[in-house]
Design a protein around this motif. Structure first.
Motif, PDB file in Angstrom:
ATOM      1  N   VAL A  57      52.680  37.645  44.396  1.00 34.26           N
ATOM      2  CA  VAL A  57      52.053  38.400  43.495  1.00 34.26           C
ATOM      3  C   VAL A  57      50.772  38.354  43.535  1.00 34.26           C
ATOM      4  N   VAL A  58      50.306  39.618  44.336  1.00 34.15           N
ATOM      5  CA  VAL A  58      48.853  39.530  44.511  1.00 34.15           C
ATOM      6  C   VAL A  58      48.320  40.564  43.616  1.00 34.15           C
ATOM      7  N   GLY A  59      47.147  40.253  42.746  1.00 33.83           N
ATOM      8  CA  GLY A  59      46.347  41.005  41.903  1.00 33.83           C
ATOM      9  C   GLY A  59      45.870  42.094  42.649  1.00 33.83           C
ATOM     10  N   TYR A  60      45.933  43.298  41.879  1.00 33.66           N
ATOM     11  CA  TYR A  60      45.501  44.708  42.685  1.00 33.66           C
ATOM     12  C   TYR A  60      44.569  45.337  41.715  1.00 33.66           C
ATOM     13  N   PRO A  61      43.310  45.234  42.386  1.00 36.41           N
ATOM     14  CA  PRO A  61      42.028  45.921  41.528  1.00 36.41           C
ATOM     15  C   PRO A  61      41.872  47.050  41.530  1.00 36.41           C
ATOM     16  N   ARG A  62      41.710  47.751  40.385  1.00 38.52           N
ATOM     17  CA  ARG A  62      41.292  49.186  40.195  1.00 38.52           C
ATOM     18  C   ARG A  62      40.093  49.107  39.040  1.00 38.52           C
ATOM     19  N   ASN A  63      39.311  50.455  39.312  1.00 44.04           N
ATOM     20  CA  ASN A  63      38.369  50.560  38.072  1.00 44.04           C
ATOM     21  C   ASN A  63      38.989  50.952  36.883  1.00 44.04           C
ATOM     22  N   GLN A  64      38.303  51.259  35.711  1.00 39.32           N
ATOM     23  CA  GLN A  64      38.792  51.480  34.476  1.00 39.32           C
ATOM     24  C   GLN A  64      39.611  52.912  34.600  1.00 39.32           C
ATOM     25  N   SER A  65      39.330  53.693  35.579  1.00 43.86           N
ATOM     26  CA  SER A  65      40.147  55.046  35.569  1.00 43.86           C
ATOM     27  C   SER A  65      41.595  54.693  36.637  1.00 43.86           C
ATOM     28  N   GLY A  66      41.600  53.688  36.844  1.00 47.57           N
ATOM     29  CA  GLY A  66      42.805  53.457  37.801  1.00 47.57           C
ATOM     30  C   GLY A  66      42.584  53.781  39.036  1.00 47.57           C
ATOM     31  N   GLU A  67      41.436  54.101  39.856  1.00 50.13           N
ATOM     32  CA  GLU A  67      41.437  54.481  40.924  1.00 50.13           C
ATOM     33  C   GLU A  67      40.712  53.213  41.712  1.00 50.13           C
ATOM     34  N   PRO A  68      41.344  53.071  42.981  1.00 53.49           N
ATOM     35  CA  PRO A  68      40.782  52.127  44.018  1.00 53.49           C
ATOM     36  C   PRO A  68      39.190  51.926  44.276  1.00 53.49           C
ATOM     37  N   THR A  69      38.968  50.558  44.520  1.00 58.56           N
ATOM     38  CA  THR A  69      37.444  50.159  44.683  1.00 58.56           C
ATOM     39  C   THR A  69      37.371  49.419  45.919  1.00 58.56           C
ATOM     40  N   LYS A  70      36.058  49.055  46.043  1.00 59.51           N
ATOM     41  CA  LYS A  70      35.718  48.306  47.432  1.00 59.51           C
ATOM     42  C   LYS A  70      36.659  47.167  47.321  1.00 59.51           C
ATOM     43  N   GLN A  71      36.748  46.359  46.196  1.00 61.63           N
ATOM     44  CA  GLN A  71      37.342  45.365  46.171  1.00 61.63           C
ATOM     45  C   GLN A  71      38.851  45.454  46.338  1.00 61.63           C
ATOM     46  N   THR A  72      39.557  46.716  46.207  1.00 63.15           N
ATOM     47  CA  THR A  72      40.873  46.843  46.358  1.00 63.15           C
ATOM     48  C   THR A  72      41.111  47.032  48.017  1.00 63.15           C
ATOM     49  N   GLN A  73      40.055  47.464  48.433  1.00 62.05           N
ATOM     50  CA  GLN A  73      40.200  47.434  50.279  1.00 62.05           C
ATOM     51  C   GLN A  73      40.116  46.036  50.576  1.00 62.05           C
ATOM     52  N   PHE A  74      39.196  45.330  49.865  1.00 59.04           N
ATOM     53  CA  PHE A  74      39.288  43.873  50.419  1.00 59.04           C
ATOM     54  C   PHE A  74      40.577  43.121  50.416  1.00 59.04           C
ATOM     55  N   VAL A  75      41.177  43.155  49.067  1.00 56.53           N
ATOM     56  CA  VAL A  75      42.576  42.588  48.692  1.00 56.53           C
ATOM     57  C   VAL A  75      43.630  43.384  49.809  1.00 56.53           C
ATOM     58  N   GLU A  76      43.556  44.405  50.152  1.00 57.76           N
ATOM     59  CA  GLU A  76      44.703  45.170  50.823  1.00 57.76           C
ATOM     60  C   GLU A  76      44.395  44.386  52.345  1.00 57.76           C
TER      61      GLU A  76
END
Length: 137
Positions: A57-76
C-alpha cells in the motif's frame, strides 16, 4: 478466507516510512524506515519476500484540492520501478493527505528521528486502507 499481509510505504525523496499489518488483526504497526538510495527497490523486495507480503500500500500524495503534485509524480515513478520485478504482490495507492501532520501530532515530543514520523505516517496510510477495504471482512 486466508490472511493477507500488508506493507505500507510512505515514499519520500530521502526516506521511505514502513508499516505492516495483516487482514486478520487489521491493526497497522510502524515498521521503521529505509534511506531512499539506489538499493531501495532491492531492499523493499527483500522485505516483501521475507514477510510474505500480499499487498503493498503506497501513500498517494495530492494537494488540498485533491489534485496531483510534483510529489505525486515522484511516487508514481518510484512505483514503476517494481514493474520489472517478478513479485506476486499487488501494489495499490492510498490517499496520504495530512498523514505526516497526524504522525507528528501522535508522536508529540517523543520524536528522535524524522524516520519515526515517516513510519508513523505509513501506519496511518495502512490503517486508513484497512478500514476502507477490510472494515466488514
Amino acid at each position: 478466507m486466508s490472511s493477507k499481509n500488508f506493507l505500507a510505504l510512505d515514499v519520500g525523496e530521502r526516506r521511505i516510512g514502513l508499516a505492516m499489518a495483516d487482514s486478520q488483526v487489521k491493526i497497522a504497526v510502524p515498521f521503521g524506515w529505509l534511506e531512499n538510495s539506489e538499493k531501495i527497490i532491492q531492499e523493499i523486495t527483500e522485505l516483501v519476500l521475507r514477510h510474505d507480503i500480499d499487498v503493498i500500500v503506497v501513500g498517494y500524495p495530492r494537494n488540498q484540492s485533491g489534485e496531483p503534485t510534483k510529489q505525486t509524480q515522484f511516487v508514481e515513478d518510484f512505483v514503476k520501478q517494481f514493474a520489472d520485478i517478478e513479485l506476486d504482490t499487488e501494489i495499490v495507492f492510498q490517499d496520504e493527505s495530512l498523514t505526516s501532520v497526524q504522525a507528528e501530532q501522535r508522536l508529540g515530543n517523543k520524536i528522535k528521528d524524522k524516520g519515526e514520523i515517516d513510519a508513523e505516517a505509513a501506519s496511518i496510510i495502512l490503517q486508513d486502507f484497512l478500514e476502507e477495504k477490510y472494515e466488514n471482512s
